[in-house]
Design an enzyme around this catalytic site. Sequence first.
Site, PDB file in Angstrom:
ATOM      1  N   ARG A   1      12.042  69.574 -21.000  1.00 26.62           N
ATOM      2  CA  ARG A   1      12.220  70.747 -20.144  1.00 26.62           C
ATOM      3  C   ARG A   1      10.862  71.138 -19.564  1.00 26.62           C
ATOM      4  O   ARG A   1       9.831  70.620 -19.969  1.00 26.62           O
ATOM      5  CB  ARG A   1      12.809  71.896 -20.962  1.00 26.62           C
ATOM      6  CG  ARG A   1      11.863  72.394 -22.030  1.00 26.62           C
ATOM      7  CD  ARG A   1      12.512  73.382 -22.978  1.00 26.62           C
ATOM      8  NE  ARG A   1      12.613  74.711 -22.397  1.00 26.62           N
ATOM      9  CZ  ARG A   1      12.699  75.823 -23.139  1.00 26.62           C
ATOM     10  NH1 ARG A   1      12.677  75.761 -24.463  1.00 26.62           N
ATOM     11  NH2 ARG A   1      12.807  77.007 -22.578  1.00 26.62           N
ATOM     12  N   ARG A   2      10.880  72.056 -18.609  1.00 31.88           N
ATOM     13  CA  ARG A   2       9.660  72.659 -18.072  1.00 31.88           C
ATOM     14  C   ARG A   2       8.627  71.638 -17.599  1.00 31.88           C
ATOM     15  O   ARG A   2       7.457  71.747 -17.935  1.00 31.88           O
ATOM     16  CB  ARG A   2       9.003  73.546 -19.129  1.00 31.88           C
ATOM     17  CG  ARG A   2       9.734  74.834 -19.387  1.00 31.88           C
ATOM     18  CD  ARG A   2       9.109  75.534 -20.573  1.00 31.88           C
ATOM     19  NE  ARG A   2       9.643  76.885 -20.745  1.00 31.88           N
ATOM     20  CZ  ARG A   2       9.435  77.611 -21.826  1.00 31.88           C
ATOM     21  NH1 ARG A   2       8.708  77.163 -22.809  1.00 31.88           N
ATOM     22  NH2 ARG A   2       9.941  78.827 -21.932  1.00 31.88           N
TER      23      ARG A   2
ATOM     24  N   HIS B   1      14.748  84.784 -31.138  1.00 28.42           N
ATOM     25  CA  HIS B   1      16.174  84.517 -31.290  1.00 28.42           C
ATOM     26  C   HIS B   1      17.022  85.764 -31.125  1.00 28.42           C
ATOM     27  O   HIS B   1      18.020  85.773 -30.419  1.00 28.42           O
ATOM     28  CB  HIS B   1      16.527  83.826 -32.594  1.00 28.42           C
ATOM     29  CG  HIS B   1      17.931  83.313 -32.533  1.00 28.42           C
ATOM     30  ND1 HIS B   1      18.304  82.288 -31.685  1.00 28.42           N
ATOM     31  CD2 HIS B   1      19.068  83.737 -33.091  1.00 28.42           C
ATOM     32  CE1 HIS B   1      19.588  82.094 -31.753  1.00 28.42           C
ATOM     33  NE2 HIS B   1      20.089  82.957 -32.592  1.00 28.42           N
TER      34      HIS B   1
ATOM     35  N   TYR C   1      20.727  87.913 -28.838  1.00 31.88           N
ATOM     36  CA  TYR C   1      21.858  88.755 -29.237  1.00 31.88           C
ATOM     37  C   TYR C   1      21.811  90.112 -28.570  1.00 31.88           C
ATOM     38  O   TYR C   1      22.848  90.723 -28.304  1.00 31.88           O
ATOM     39  CB  TYR C   1      21.940  88.839 -30.771  1.00 31.88           C
ATOM     40  CG  TYR C   1      22.453  87.529 -31.284  1.00 31.88           C
ATOM     41  CD1 TYR C   1      23.819  87.286 -31.319  1.00 31.88           C
ATOM     42  CD2 TYR C   1      21.590  86.495 -31.612  1.00 31.88           C
ATOM     43  CE1 TYR C   1      24.306  86.054 -31.703  1.00 31.88           C
ATOM     44  CE2 TYR C   1      22.066  85.271 -31.995  1.00 31.88           C
ATOM     45  CZ  TYR C   1      23.425  85.049 -32.039  1.00 31.88           C
ATOM     46  OH  TYR C   1      23.903  83.825 -32.406  1.00 31.88           O
TER      47      TYR C   1
ATOM     48  N   HIS D   1      21.673  74.606 -22.975  1.00 36.48           N
ATOM     49  CA  HIS D   1      22.267  75.474 -23.993  1.00 36.48           C
ATOM     50  C   HIS D   1      22.111  76.946 -23.633  1.00 36.48           C
ATOM     51  O   HIS D   1      23.076  77.697 -23.611  1.00 36.48           O
ATOM     52  CB  HIS D   1      21.629  75.200 -25.355  1.00 36.48           C
ATOM     53  CG  HIS D   1      21.941  76.257 -26.371  1.00 36.48           C
ATOM     54  ND1 HIS D   1      23.185  76.385 -26.930  1.00 36.48           N
ATOM     55  CD2 HIS D   1      21.189  77.260 -26.885  1.00 36.48           C
ATOM     56  CE1 HIS D   1      23.183  77.416 -27.766  1.00 36.48           C
ATOM     57  NE2 HIS D   1      21.986  77.960 -27.746  1.00 36.48           N
ATOM     58  N   PHE D   2      20.879  77.376 -23.336  1.00 34.91           N
ATOM     59  CA  PHE D   2      20.730  78.828 -23.153  1.00 34.91           C
ATOM     60  C   PHE D   2      21.232  79.294 -21.802  1.00 34.91           C
ATOM     61  O   PHE D   2      21.550  80.466 -21.645  1.00 34.91           O
ATOM     62  CB  PHE D   2      19.313  79.321 -23.483  1.00 34.91           C
ATOM     63  CG  PHE D   2      18.232  78.922 -22.521  1.00 34.91           C
ATOM     64  CD1 PHE D   2      18.145  79.497 -21.267  1.00 34.91           C
ATOM     65  CD2 PHE D   2      17.261  78.007 -22.906  1.00 34.91           C
ATOM     66  CE1 PHE D   2      17.133  79.143 -20.393  1.00 34.91           C
ATOM     67  CE2 PHE D   2      16.246  77.642 -22.034  1.00 34.91           C
ATOM     68  CZ  PHE D   2      16.185  78.212 -20.780  1.00 34.91           C
ATOM     69  N   HIS D   3      21.335  78.375 -20.832  1.00 33.01           N
ATOM     70  CA  HIS D   3      21.985  78.812 -19.596  1.00 33.01           C
ATOM     71  C   HIS D   3      23.476  79.036 -19.832  1.00 33.01           C
ATOM     72  O   HIS D   3      24.066  79.937 -19.254  1.00 33.01           O
ATOM     73  CB  HIS D   3      21.748  77.819 -18.458  1.00 33.01           C
ATOM     74  CG  HIS D   3      20.443  78.063 -17.746  1.00 33.01           C
ATOM     75  ND1 HIS D   3      19.260  77.588 -18.214  1.00 33.01           N
ATOM     76  CD2 HIS D   3      20.149  78.782 -16.625  1.00 33.01           C
ATOM     77  CE1 HIS D   3      18.269  77.985 -17.399  1.00 33.01           C
ATOM     78  NE2 HIS D   3      18.784  78.703 -16.433  1.00 33.01           N
TER      79      HIS D   3
END
Lengths: 170, 581
Positions: B470-471, B256, B260, B407-409
């Site tokens: 996903r994946r 995680h 950041y 989300h992470f894209h």
Amino acid sequence: MAFHIDKLEKRWIYMVAGIVVMAWGIQIYYAAQGWHPPSNVEVIDSAQLHLASGVGGDEFSEQNIGIKRDENGMLVVTMVAARYGFYPQEITLPQGEPFKMRIASFDVLHGIYIPLTNLNLMLVPGYVSEVTTTVNTLGDYPMLCHDFCGMGHAYMFGNVKIVPADEYKL
Amino acid sequence: MPICSGTSKSFLPTNTNYDLSEGTYLLTMSMTDTGTQAPAYVKHAKWLGLSNMWVGFGAFALAIPMGLYQVAERSNLFPAAESRELYYTSVTTHGVLMAYVLTTFFIMGFGYFSALHSLKQDVWSPLFSWTGFVIALVGTVMAAVPLLLGEASVMYTFYPPEMAVTPFYIGAALLFVGSWFWCVDMVIGMMQWRRANPGMAVPLVMFGTTMNALLWLWTSMGATLEVLIQILPLKFGWVDTIDPGLARTFFSWTLHAIVYFWLLPAYIAMYSIMPRESGGKLFSDELARVAFVMLFIFSVPIGFHHLYMDPQQAAGWKLLHMFGTFMVAVPTFITGFTILATLEVSGRLRGGKGLFGWIAKLRWNNPMTLATILSMMMLTAGGFGGVINASYSMNALIHNTQWITGHFHLIFGGTSVIMYFAVAYWAWPRITGRKLASRRMALWQLWLWFWGMIVTTMPWHVLGLLGQPRRVDTLPYSDELNAIWNPYEVVMFAGAVMLTLSAIMFIVVLVRSHFSERLQQPPEVVFGTAIHQPLRVPKLLNSLALWNWAMLVYMLASYGYPLLQFVFLGTPQTIPFGFGE
């Protein structure tokens, strides 16, 4: 050395604090009602699922997997995940009745997920994954592997049939 | 001095006339690099900055086609593209190149460039800095070869017991080791400057960068322990088995906070470069420091929300990490406030009136300002999704579905990387002394990246809610599901094409900027100042030691027992599978 903070900023920080406390509150409220993620921390010898002598016993041996009722009458689905399938490959469950799923991996990391439901588990070799949930909508669902487990990963899925509770026979 | 000392009764201090022309900013403004012989730090900022950033952007250029390929392959729209080997190779390589190589090298390059210029101080040892660069580069090449050969298709999260070939792990470890040289450089640089300027506030850009260096030292430790304690002994044949539960716990420590590490440079650019580029002043310097400190403290000890669905950790620990995860909302909301307020200040200084009139007056034709606005919009959308992911019970609805990819894209590819572009557009003329090849193309590129991200990730979010994992290289589950998924597949493909075009434009602008017209007077490297620019700040916002100790305590509390339990849990070990096994 003064720490300058604007009045607007102060107000905003109070609001943010409120948002966080509210988010925490919602989480605690549902956790208190028993909505926990699967977290049973139970070990098993994934390489010896078929042997009673292995750590965790033979709960996941070929003759023991499938659906049973436990002593409290709760439906228990016992399954094995192995490259590239779930065993038993097809299960039937009653609509609207809670069931407990217990599942162990035979080899590598897997996952199990039934689309459009909240049945979602990581399957980590060496550990038993367990969750209790209910499916409320009739129909045929795939139960699919959702964590990369090798070249056949996308083809790793079984089927769940949800039937009306009064037609359900074990 | 045009620095405002006004009482902040009103939103904007009106008792001061701002002179926004060059040369009126306090502190960072005193120095001009041109004319006489440039000091050594300028040379090192240039070459360390340029080398590191080009390696990062090179990796980005290589990874982009693999993203497009994955979208084409998994959509089942192009039968000719079907290949599961290529698909999983692409997933892993795209992930490693974007998440480890682009980020680490960009962050190092931007870090050197802004640290050296803001402190006006050279690296303590150029040899040391270049050694770090070479180690990281060698590691990258060493990991990239097996990746491209398809011998390391274990995902960028390399979850054992799936195994890649040994050079992949050694290469990844070397990339980490090389990046630690940069971290040491940043911490030493800040300490040297503080010794030379006792009591003075470290420039905000340097404070944020050093916080990020410290964050990365803490963050990278989880995956490093996993590789050193578990994976390499296995690869070297010292042990035969592994505990994947422990490996996942170690990796969650990194998984995680690494986000950041990627995001902080975007915030740093918004806080320290955007205010001046947008023609205004930072709304608050002190709160920016508070945000950096909070992002540091609350991003590492909360990795268990990646393990919510895992069997090897107990519910109580997951709940504890949930509390910390939501705390990250505080510095994020503070950042959102400060950046929007800063934009509003700029808009009003440029003549914007009324509740929304300032928006039209913003410098939409300035790449840094535009990227900040677009980045903030993507952060808002992505952050909303993040709240679902972080939820103790709702996580089950979306874990490992295409929602997560969306989300992470949005947060990484969108919010963070669009700021990397903007930093490059800002830094290149200052590094090369040449004009940015085409500002117009740069602006189009940013817009196209933004819309590409929206068009790609919104269908992904929906697909996740509709149960798509996903994946996976194909979707063989059921005709009914495919019937509802297919329209979104088409949309996401269109988005991926937009992103690919935008990426090509980015590389074209950067390359052309090395050959464009030489500037008579290259723009100076100066960072924005705040409305109330502090000369001194409370000690806690000017040093790292206390926060480092706080992190140790928090980490012991949140990861101590969950890691210790593996000593007495007696988990039967697992046999590895995969390459070289």
